[in-house]
Design an enzyme around this catalytic site. Structure first.
Site, mmCIF file in Angstrom:
data_model
loop_
_atom_site.group_PDB
_atom_site.id
_atom_site.type_symbol
_atom_site.label_atom_id
_atom_site.label_comp_id
_atom_site.label_asym_id
_atom_site.label_seq_id
_atom_site.Cartn_x
_atom_site.Cartn_y
_atom_site.Cartn_z
ATOM 1 N N ASP A 57 2.636 1.786 -3.190
ATOM 2 C CA ASP A 57 2.667 2.523 -4.647
ATOM 3 C C ASP A 57 2.166 3.535 -4.906
ATOM 4 O O ASP A 57 2.397 4.601 -5.735
ATOM 5 C CB ASP A 57 2.535 1.140 -5.735
ATOM 6 C CG ASP A 57 0.962 0.633 -5.393
ATOM 7 O OD1 ASP A 57 0.226 0.791 -4.604
ATOM 8 O OD2 ASP A 57 0.666 -0.289 -6.271
ATOM 9 N N GLU A 85 -7.757 -1.247 -15.937
ATOM 10 C CA GLU A 85 -8.111 -1.934 -14.709
ATOM 11 C C GLU A 85 -8.912 -0.707 -14.160
ATOM 12 O O GLU A 85 -10.099 -0.854 -13.302
ATOM 13 C CB GLU A 85 -7.186 -2.599 -13.887
ATOM 14 C CG GLU A 85 -6.810 -3.885 -14.190
ATOM 15 C CD GLU A 85 -6.281 -4.920 -12.919
ATOM 16 O OE1 GLU A 85 -6.993 -4.832 -11.702
ATOM 17 O OE2 GLU A 85 -5.067 -5.453 -13.289
ATOM 18 N N ASP A 93 1.309 -3.800 -9.872
ATOM 19 C CA ASP A 93 1.127 -5.184 -10.317
ATOM 20 C C ASP A 93 1.499 -5.084 -11.730
ATOM 21 O O ASP A 93 2.023 -6.106 -12.342
ATOM 22 C CB ASP A 93 -0.245 -5.266 -10.100
ATOM 23 C CG ASP A 93 -0.842 -5.310 -8.812
ATOM 24 O OD1 ASP A 93 0.129 -5.241 -7.819
ATOM 25 O OD2 ASP A 93 -2.059 -5.159 -8.482
ATOM 26 N N HIS A 146 0.787 -1.258 -0.009
ATOM 27 C CA HIS A 146 0.043 -0.155 0.043
ATOM 28 C C HIS A 146 0.759 1.316 0.049
ATOM 29 O O HIS A 146 0.500 2.117 0.634
ATOM 30 C CB HIS A 146 -0.984 0.182 1.331
ATOM 31 C CG HIS A 146 -2.064 -0.922 1.174
ATOM 32 N ND1 HIS A 146 -3.468 -0.511 0.649
ATOM 33 C CD2 HIS A 146 -2.326 -2.358 0.993
ATOM 34 C CE1 HIS A 146 -4.263 -1.474 0.572
ATOM 35 N NE2 HIS A 146 -3.506 -2.436 0.643
ATOM 36 N N GLY A 176 -4.575 -12.904 -4.562
ATOM 37 C CA GLY A 176 -3.769 -11.742 -4.375
ATOM 38 C C GLY A 176 -2.653 -11.823 -5.120
ATOM 39 O O GLY A 176 -1.521 -11.052 -4.787
ATOM 40 N N LEU A 177 -2.484 -12.523 -6.247
ATOM 41 C CA LEU A 177 -1.244 -12.777 -6.805
ATOM 42 C C LEU A 177 -1.321 -12.235 -8.243
ATOM 43 O O LEU A 177 -0.425 -12.392 -9.049
ATOM 44 C CB LEU A 177 -0.801 -14.308 -6.820
ATOM 45 C CG LEU A 177 -0.784 -15.056 -5.609
ATOM 46 C CD1 LEU A 177 -0.384 -16.447 -5.769
ATOM 47 C CD2 LEU A 177 0.376 -14.575 -4.836
ATOM 48 N N SER A 178 -2.003 -11.114 -8.163
ATOM 49 C CA SER A 178 -2.354 -10.442 -9.498
ATOM 50 C C SER A 178 -2.606 -11.177 -10.778
ATOM 51 O O SER A 178 -2.161 -10.940 -11.801
ATOM 52 C CB SER A 178 -1.187 -9.621 -9.692
ATOM 53 O OG SER A 178 -0.910 -8.565 -8.859
ATOM 54 N N SER A 179 -3.501 -11.908 -10.514
ATOM 55 C CA SER A 179 -4.155 -12.601 -11.766
ATOM 56 C C SER A 179 -4.760 -11.651 -12.880
ATOM 57 O O SER A 179 -4.563 -11.957 -14.188
ATOM 58 C CB SER A 179 -5.447 -13.744 -11.632
ATOM 59 O OG SER A 179 -6.121 -13.373 -11.037
ATOM 60 N N SER A 180 -5.096 -10.637 -12.402
ATOM 61 C CA SER A 180 -5.935 -9.684 -13.295
ATOM 62 C C SER A 180 -4.786 -8.903 -13.976
ATOM 63 O O SER A 180 -5.009 -8.818 -15.295
ATOM 64 C CB SER A 180 -6.705 -8.748 -12.443
ATOM 65 O OG SER A 180 -5.900 -8.042 -11.539
HETATM 66 C C1 GLA Z 1 -3.084 -4.390 -4.728
HETATM 67 C C2 GLA Z 1 -2.961 -3.033 -5.748
HETATM 68 C C3 GLA Z 1 -1.837 -2.639 -5.913
HETATM 69 C C4 GLA Z 1 -0.899 -2.411 -4.552
HETATM 70 C C5 GLA Z 1 -1.334 -3.700 -3.460
HETATM 71 C C6 GLA Z 1 -0.950 -3.321 -1.871
HETATM 72 O O1 GLA Z 1 -2.544 -5.510 -5.239
HETATM 73 O O2 GLA Z 1 -3.278 -3.599 -7.121
HETATM 74 O O3 GLA Z 1 -1.350 -1.696 -6.566
HETATM 75 O O4 GLA Z 1 -1.699 -1.118 -3.998
HETATM 76 O O5 GLA Z 1 -2.622 -3.815 -3.469
HETATM 77 O O6 GLA Z 1 0.497 -3.013 -1.959
#
Ligand code: GLA
Length: 359
Positions: free
Chosen positions: A19, A140, A152, A17, A104-108
């Site tokens: 970025d 997004e 991400d 949190h 929470g592994l940024s699949s998107s």
């Molecule tokens: C999500 C958001 C990122 C970042 C994280 C927390 O993954 O997509 O941009 O803010 O939360 O670090």
């Protein structure tokens, strides 16, 4: 012609949190990818077929609100590329992914970055990796309506195997830091807590607003410019704790990067754990499952552990000595058993390659 690109999910070693507060983050790419195969068509239809979630069709003139769910991430790329002044033909897009969903592994980001990279290549648009990360974030934020920061998509595009990506989210400068814990007798575990709390969407926006309010109250452009003393002086209790997390977390990222530069990765453990405590107590984005997981890992002998990602569920990263993997994982499994929770998934990922062309 066809263009096929793979783009990975990511995990953030530390820097949560921050970025969207112009801070520093330290992610690496996972060996899990979304693959997009794109071929131009002679009409203006975009036909998408996903191995996992089905089929959909929309026109190249698609606008926000026209499509929903997973299709919106693909349509968002077509829309964001058109916003940049490109003219796109119709497209056939075939997707497959092995990125765990909802963890929470940024699949998107892996989906948007793979599609953006493959369209860019197939249609010879000439955007570079950073521009494609930006297109993916805009898709997004403005098409799907999820207010992510910049981490991400840049991680999915720019990470390199065997390295962490130190990303300064203000200057957008990047530095690759070699990261091979096994060479130092260590293992980095990625453990999915299995918790999926629906709070994540609204709470994420709330945290962003708190951070903006704290920066305004301190008279700084962003919390990147605040000191810990300034953060501690905020009269509002909630804003004080939010700002303290952000300012201390940015400092921890710098310390971890410095420790890794000297080649002693075991010493980063303490920063991982204090990052978790800061997110649990001050930023208030952890949850019972993640706290139990982190405590159990530490009591099993881990050198450090923290939740990673947006919060309210998803994964934790745990650093331990190779010889302690067994005791750490069994302590976590017993803690889950005692509570009757579904057992967590455990991976030991090595930093993988960012978006890349396949053949
Ligand atoms: C999500 C958001 C990122 C970042 C994280 C927390 O993954 O997509 O941009 O803010 O939360 O670090």
């Amino acid at each position: 012609m066809t263009s096929t690109w793979a783009a990975p999910g990511r995990v953030n070693l530390i820097g949560e949190h921050v970025d969207y507060n112009d801070g520093l983050v330290l992610p690496f790419a996972l060996p899990f990818v979304t693959t997009a195969r794109v071929a131009a068509r002679s009409d203006d239809a975009v036909k998408v077929a996903s191995e996992d979630v089905g089929e959909a069709e929309f026109a190249t003139t698609v606008s926000p609100g026209d499509v929903e769910e997973w299709v919106a991430y693909v349509a968002g790329i077509v829309w964001a590329l058109r916003q940049r002044g490109t003219t796109l033909p119709g497209l056939d897009i075939a997707l497959s992914s092995n990125v765990p969903l909802g963890a929470g592994l940024s699949s998107s980001a892996s989906l948007t970055c793979s599609v953006a990279s493959a369209i860019n290549d197939e249609c010879s648009l000439g955007f570079d990796a950073r521009e494609l990360a930006d297109v993916s974030r805009i898709a997004e934020n403005d098409f799907v309506g999820v207010p992510t920061g910049t981490m991400d998509q840049l991680a999915s595009m720019l990470c390199q195997s065997e390295h962490l990506l130190l990303l300064d989210c203000r200057s957008m400068e990047t530095r690759l830091i070699p990261f091979a814990p096994s060479a130092s007798g260590l293992t980095l575990l990625l453990i999915d807590s299995q918790a999926r709390h629906s709070l994540v969407g609204s709470e994420y926006g709330d945290r962003r607003r708190d951070c903006e309010a704290a920066a305004d109250a301190l008279g700084v452009g962003s919390l990147r410019d605040a000191t810990l003393d300034q953060a501690s002086s905020l009269p509002d209790d909630r804003l004080r704790r939010r700002a303290s997390h952000v300012v201390s977390e940015i400092d921890r990222v710098q310390r971890v990067a410095a420790v890794l530069d000297t080649g002693s990765p075991a010493d980063i453990g303490t920063y991982l754990t204090s990052s978790h405590e800061s997110m649990r107590d001050d930023f208030e984005i952890s949850c019972e499952e993640l706290d139990v997981l982190v405590d159990a890992a530490l009591s099993g002998g881990a050198l450090g552990a923290r939740m990673t990602g947006g919060g309210f569920g998803g994964c934790a990263v745990v650093l331990c000595r190779k010889g302690d993997v067994e005791s750490v994982t069994s302590r976590v499994q017993s803690a889950y058993d005692e509570r009757g929770w579904e057992q967590p998934m455990v991976w030991t990922p090595e930093p993988a390659q960012g978006a890349h062309r396949i053949n």
